[in-house]
Design a protein around this motif. Structure first.
Motif, PDB file in Angstrom:
ATOM      1  N   VAL A 406      21.113  53.398  16.686  1.00  0.00           N
ATOM      2  CA  VAL A 406      22.385  53.503  15.796  1.00  0.00           C
ATOM      3  C   VAL A 406      21.404  53.924  14.256  1.00  0.00           C
ATOM      4  O   VAL A 406      20.434  53.712  13.935  1.00  0.00           O
ATOM      5  CB  VAL A 406      22.865  52.141  15.413  1.00  0.00           C
ATOM      6  N   ILE A 407      22.296  54.875  13.642  1.00  0.00           N
ATOM      7  CA  ILE A 407      21.784  55.375  12.238  1.00  0.00           C
ATOM      8  C   ILE A 407      23.051  54.845  11.236  1.00  0.00           C
ATOM      9  O   ILE A 407      24.142  54.877  11.500  1.00  0.00           O
ATOM     10  CB  ILE A 407      21.839  56.955  12.276  1.00  0.00           C
ATOM     11  N   ALA A 408      22.383  54.055  10.466  1.00  0.00           N
ATOM     12  CA  ALA A 408      23.361  53.225   9.471  1.00  0.00           C
ATOM     13  C   ALA A 408      22.775  53.379   8.095  1.00  0.00           C
ATOM     14  O   ALA A 408      21.739  53.796   7.926  1.00  0.00           O
ATOM     15  CB  ALA A 408      23.452  51.698   9.824  1.00  0.00           C
ATOM     16  N   GLY A 409      23.502  52.997   7.308  1.00  0.00           N
ATOM     17  CA  GLY A 409      23.022  53.123   5.639  1.00  0.00           C
ATOM     18  C   GLY A 409      24.340  53.189   4.810  1.00  0.00           C
ATOM     19  O   GLY A 409      25.374  53.260   5.409  1.00  0.00           O
ATOM     20  N   SER A 410      23.903  53.248   3.505  1.00  0.00           N
ATOM     21  CA  SER A 410      24.817  53.493   2.578  1.00  0.00           C
ATOM     22  C   SER A 410      25.654  54.768   2.543  1.00  0.00           C
ATOM     23  O   SER A 410      26.798  55.056   1.779  1.00  0.00           O
ATOM     24  CB  SER A 410      24.390  53.163   1.001  1.00  0.00           C
ATOM     25  N   THR A 411      25.376  55.585   3.052  1.00  0.00           N
ATOM     26  CA  THR A 411      25.862  57.090   3.262  1.00  0.00           C
ATOM     27  C   THR A 411      26.300  57.499   4.724  1.00  0.00           C
ATOM     28  O   THR A 411      25.457  57.137   5.582  1.00  0.00           O
ATOM     29  CB  THR A 411      24.669  58.207   2.887  1.00  0.00           C
ATOM     30  N   GLY A 412      27.341  57.635   4.803  1.00  0.00           N
ATOM     31  CA  GLY A 412      27.835  58.130   6.305  1.00  0.00           C
ATOM     32  C   GLY A 412      28.043  59.342   6.610  1.00  0.00           C
ATOM     33  O   GLY A 412      27.523  60.331   6.050  1.00  0.00           O
ATOM     34  N   PRO A 413      28.667  59.821   7.980  1.00  0.00           N
ATOM     35  CA  PRO A 413      29.090  58.561   8.756  1.00  0.00           C
ATOM     36  C   PRO A 413      28.102  58.161   9.600  1.00  0.00           C
ATOM     37  O   PRO A 413      26.868  58.605   9.668  1.00  0.00           O
ATOM     38  CB  PRO A 413      29.961  59.139   9.690  1.00  0.00           C
ATOM     39  N   GLN A 414      28.259  56.798   9.851  1.00  0.00           N
ATOM     40  CA  GLN A 414      27.330  56.080  10.785  1.00  0.00           C
ATOM     41  C   GLN A 414      27.444  56.599  12.100  1.00  0.00           C
ATOM     42  O   GLN A 414      28.237  57.005  12.632  1.00  0.00           O
ATOM     43  CB  GLN A 414      27.498  54.393  10.547  1.00  0.00           C
ATOM     44  N   GLU A 415      26.193  56.573  12.894  1.00  0.00           N
ATOM     45  CA  GLU A 415      26.201  57.042  14.199  1.00  0.00           C
ATOM     46  C   GLU A 415      25.532  56.313  15.016  1.00  0.00           C
ATOM     47  O   GLU A 415      24.687  55.598  14.829  1.00  0.00           O
ATOM     48  CB  GLU A 415      25.289  58.334  14.059  1.00  0.00           C
ATOM     49  N   ALA A 416      26.324  55.964  16.404  1.00  0.00           N
ATOM     50  CA  ALA A 416      25.691  55.177  17.353  1.00  0.00           C
ATOM     51  C   ALA A 416      25.575  56.229  18.850  1.00  0.00           C
ATOM     52  O   ALA A 416      26.361  56.788  19.050  1.00  0.00           O
ATOM     53  CB  ALA A 416      26.692  54.152  17.799  1.00  0.00           C
ATOM     54  N   THR A 417      24.225  56.201  19.460  1.00  0.00           N
ATOM     55  CA  THR A 417      24.055  56.649  20.657  1.00  0.00           C
ATOM     56  C   THR A 417      23.910  55.753  21.762  1.00  0.00           C
ATOM     57  O   THR A 417      22.967  54.733  21.528  1.00  0.00           O
ATOM     58  CB  THR A 417      22.630  57.607  20.505  1.00  0.00           C
ATOM     59  N   LEU A 418      24.688  55.623  22.366  1.00  0.00           N
ATOM     60  CA  LEU A 418      24.925  54.596  23.377  1.00  0.00           C
ATOM     61  C   LEU A 418      24.649  55.028  25.036  1.00  0.00           C
ATOM     62  O   LEU A 418      25.130  56.167  25.494  1.00  0.00           O
ATOM     63  CB  LEU A 418      26.325  54.000  23.359  1.00  0.00           C
ATOM     64  N   GLU A 419      24.084  54.330  25.681  1.00  0.00           N
ATOM     65  CA  GLU A 419      23.831  54.478  27.245  1.00  0.00           C
ATOM     66  C   GLU A 419      24.356  53.473  27.874  1.00  0.00           C
ATOM     67  O   GLU A 419      23.845  52.064  27.550  1.00  0.00           O
ATOM     68  CB  GLU A 419      22.408  54.822  27.728  1.00  0.00           C
ATOM     69  N   LEU A 420      25.233  53.583  28.864  1.00  0.00           N
ATOM     70  CA  LEU A 420      25.646  52.507  29.790  1.00  0.00           C
ATOM     71  C   LEU A 420      25.635  52.736  31.431  1.00  0.00           C
ATOM     72  O   LEU A 420      25.696  53.935  31.459  1.00  0.00           O
ATOM     73  CB  LEU A 420      27.486  52.377  29.466  1.00  0.00           C
ATOM     74  N   ASP A 421      25.798  51.678  31.941  1.00  0.00           N
ATOM     75  CA  ASP A 421      25.651  52.096  33.618  1.00  0.00           C
ATOM     76  C   ASP A 421      26.982  51.697  33.984  1.00  0.00           C
ATOM     77  O   ASP A 421      27.656  50.609  33.884  1.00  0.00           O
ATOM     78  CB  ASP A 421      24.848  51.376  34.313  1.00  0.00           C
ATOM     79  N   VAL A 422      28.047  52.639  34.294  1.00  0.00           N
ATOM     80  CA  VAL A 422      29.499  52.562  34.685  1.00  0.00           C
ATOM     81  C   VAL A 422      29.652  52.670  36.337  1.00  0.00           C
ATOM     82  O   VAL A 422      29.444  53.786  36.639  1.00  0.00           O
ATOM     83  CB  VAL A 422      30.374  53.556  34.027  1.00  0.00           C
ATOM     84  N   GLU A 423      29.787  51.617  37.029  1.00  0.00           N
ATOM     85  CA  GLU A 423      29.948  51.796  38.278  1.00  0.00           C
ATOM     86  C   GLU A 423      28.790  52.454  39.034  1.00  0.00           C
ATOM     87  O   GLU A 423      28.982  53.196  39.789  1.00  0.00           O
ATOM     88  CB  GLU A 423      31.180  52.154  38.672  1.00  0.00           C
ATOM     89  N   GLY A 424      27.361  52.167  38.595  1.00  0.00           N
ATOM     90  CA  GLY A 424      26.320  52.890  39.096  1.00  0.00           C
ATOM     91  C   GLY A 424      26.068  54.284  38.644  1.00  0.00           C
ATOM     92  O   GLY A 424      24.962  54.438  39.116  1.00  0.00           O
TER      93      GLY A 424
END
Length: 527
Positions: A406-424
């Motif tokens: 996650v990239i967060a702070g007082s200046t945006g936009p905030q950003e999230a890089t997510l990795e999931l395992d979806v049904e394999g």
């Protein structure tokens, strides 16, 4: 399926009837998955609960399956299914209980003037006839039958006596007297139990039970007044959860009877050292936090901040504590585990905390523990409890959390890089939001498209310090179906992602359960 009750009016043994899985689950937003119900049922059985009311079998296929599966995991307790007075309800309950070592059908019918007129639209004689026919039908299917006159505390005494006498004559082995709307006060409720014992000629043929709601904050007091006047079963829930203001709290009933033997010389079969763990499990599963000043299991129940109190405690803990934390399963240990602890020590610590995990679950929990120990300077018992409860709650999931940046702070936009395992299949995405949590949840929605809305987002620190684990609860709603998920991690955002994914997994299960062709749910009436 017969189960002989051990309580009687003459004995000092009080049966504990737990309805967390039935009445407790009727709290708005407190619905549980099958796996969660089985976890709670097994813990209640280990605790020594006498009767576990596992659900309302005719309400839905899910409730039916819950009751049936609970009968398979419970070893000692009587498993109970709720049923209205209709034949279909009773037969559905009997079917769900077919595999129980000790099964009970709990059937009920309203008896107060307001309920008979506006809810049932039946005359008193019709109600009396229905009581006899429903109890008779239930007794023909099982040996152990409980009958409840709903709204008993607002029922005419003469009519209540007639109904109770008829129910016992028809085969009821337990008579429950519900304070359905939490209207009664202790002296009044105790007098009602005493009146029934005096006026119903065959009352010795059944165990008298209490079922008190907490609308005026008197559920526990009313239940104890019932016991003092001859009731030998108390219906209650862990943490006092239930409809509206809830039910009598199991932990308060049990510890009141244990601590005040001088005033109430009655016994239960409860292992009180399991109470704290049961409270934590139910709070985590339902995402209903326990208030800090809650009796017995609240965070402040054994905390002392006042200088005068602290001075007294240092001299003798009996100055300000009427029971020990250990007596309800709360430990005082601080740093007992760390990054150098091995599997054997970890397994022993889990046993000390009341957990018995299979080999695979043990290895997964140990891996997460080592990761946690690398992040935290101090590892507390509560950290381990949160970690293991989170691990156990996962079960078999279609969606699994892998990683988050996650990239967060007082200046945006905030950003999230997510990795999931979806049904394999491994999937990843980068999303933005109005904050780091919003960005994280947006990323989940991109990887697993859905229309669920967020009803609850709740964070609390498991232990003290800036490196404390965060435990997050998330509740989602999709087309009127709600699901609650939880996650724990030293990183609040990771815990948030785990909680959201957990809730989403549960919604997927509910989608399948309510797919076209599934049996339409029948709304559950309450006592």
């Amino acid at each position: 399926m017969a189960g002989k009750d051990t309580g009687s009016t003459e004995s000092n043994r009080v049966l504990i009837f737990d309805t967390t899985l039935r009445d407790g689950e009727q709290s708005p937003g407190a619905s549980m998955t099958l796996d969660e119900k089985l976890q709670i049922a097994e813990l209640l059985d280990d605790m020594g609960v006498d009767v576990i009311e596992a659900g309302f079998p005719i309400a839905s296929n899910g409730d039916f399956e819950s009751v049936r599966e609970v009968t398979r995991v419970v070893k000692n307790a009587v498993v109970c299914g709720l049923a209205r007075a209709g034949a279909k309800d009773i037969e559905r309950a009997a079917e769900a209980l077919r595999g129980a070592k000790r099964g009970r059908i709990h059937t009920f019918l309203s008896t107060s003037p307001v309920h008979m007129k506006h809810k049932l639209q039946m005359e008193p004689e019709q109600v009396l006839e229905a009581v006899v026919s429903s109890v008779t039908h239930a007794r023909n299917l099982v040996d152990n039958v409980e009958w409840s006159p709903e709204d008993a505390t607002r029922t005419d005494h003469d009519f209540l006596c007639r109904c109770v006498e008829a129910a016992i004559k028809a085969g009821a082995t337990t008579i429950n007297i519900p304070d359905t709307v939490g209207y009664s006060v202790p002296a009044e409720y105790g007098a009602l139990i005493a009146m029934l014992r005096e006026r119903v000629p065959n009352i010795d043929g059944a165990v008298i039970s209490t079922h008190c709601h907490n609308d005026l904050g008197l559920a526990v007091a009313n239940s104890l007044a019932g016991v003092a006047n001859g009731a030998r079963q108390v219906e209650c829930t862990v943490n006092g959860i239930g409809e509206r203001a809830g039910n009598a709290a199991l932990e308060e009933i049990v510890m009141a009877l244990k601590v005040r033997q001088d005033a109430m010389p009655y016994e239960t079969g409860i292992d009180t050292t399991v109470i704290a763990r049961a409270s934590r499990l139910v709070a985590a599963v339902t995402a209903f936090p326990v208030q800090y000043n809650k009796a017995i299991v609240g965070q402040n129940a054994f905390a002392h901040e006042s200088g005068i109190h602290q001075d007294g405690m240092l001299k003798n803990n009996q100055t300000y504590e009427i029971m020990t934390p250990e007596s309800v399963g709360i430990t005082k240990s601080s740093l007992v585990m760390g990054k150098h602890s091995g599997r054997h020590a970890f397994r022993e610590k889990l046993r000390e905390l009341g957990y018995e995990l299979g080999q695979n679950a043990m290895e997964d929990a140990f891996t997460r523990f080592k990761d946690l120990a690398d992040k935290k300077k101090l590892v507390f018992d509560d950290d381990i409890v949160a970690l293991v409860d989170d691990e156990v709650a996962r079960g078999s999931e279609k969606i699994r959390f892998v990683s988050l940046r996650v990239i967060a702070g007082s200046t945006g936009p905030q950003e999230a890089t997510l990795e999931l395992d979806v049904e394999g299949a491994r999937k990843s995405v980068t999303a933005t939001g109005s904050g780091p949590v919003d960005a994280t949840f947006n990323a989940i929605k991109e990887l697993v498209p859905h229309d669920a809305s967020l009803l609850l987002y709740q964070v609390h620190a498991v232990t003290e310090g800036t490196d404390a684990q965060a435990e997050v609860s998330v509740r989602l709603d999709e087309a009127g179906r709600t699901a609650t998920g939880r996650g724990a991690d030293t990183d609040t955002l990771v815990a948030s992602a785990r909680a959201y994914v957990s809730a989403l997994n549960k919604l997927l299960v509910k989608r399948q359960r309510h797919a076209p062709g599934a049996e339409r749910a029948v709304s559950a009436a309450s006592e």
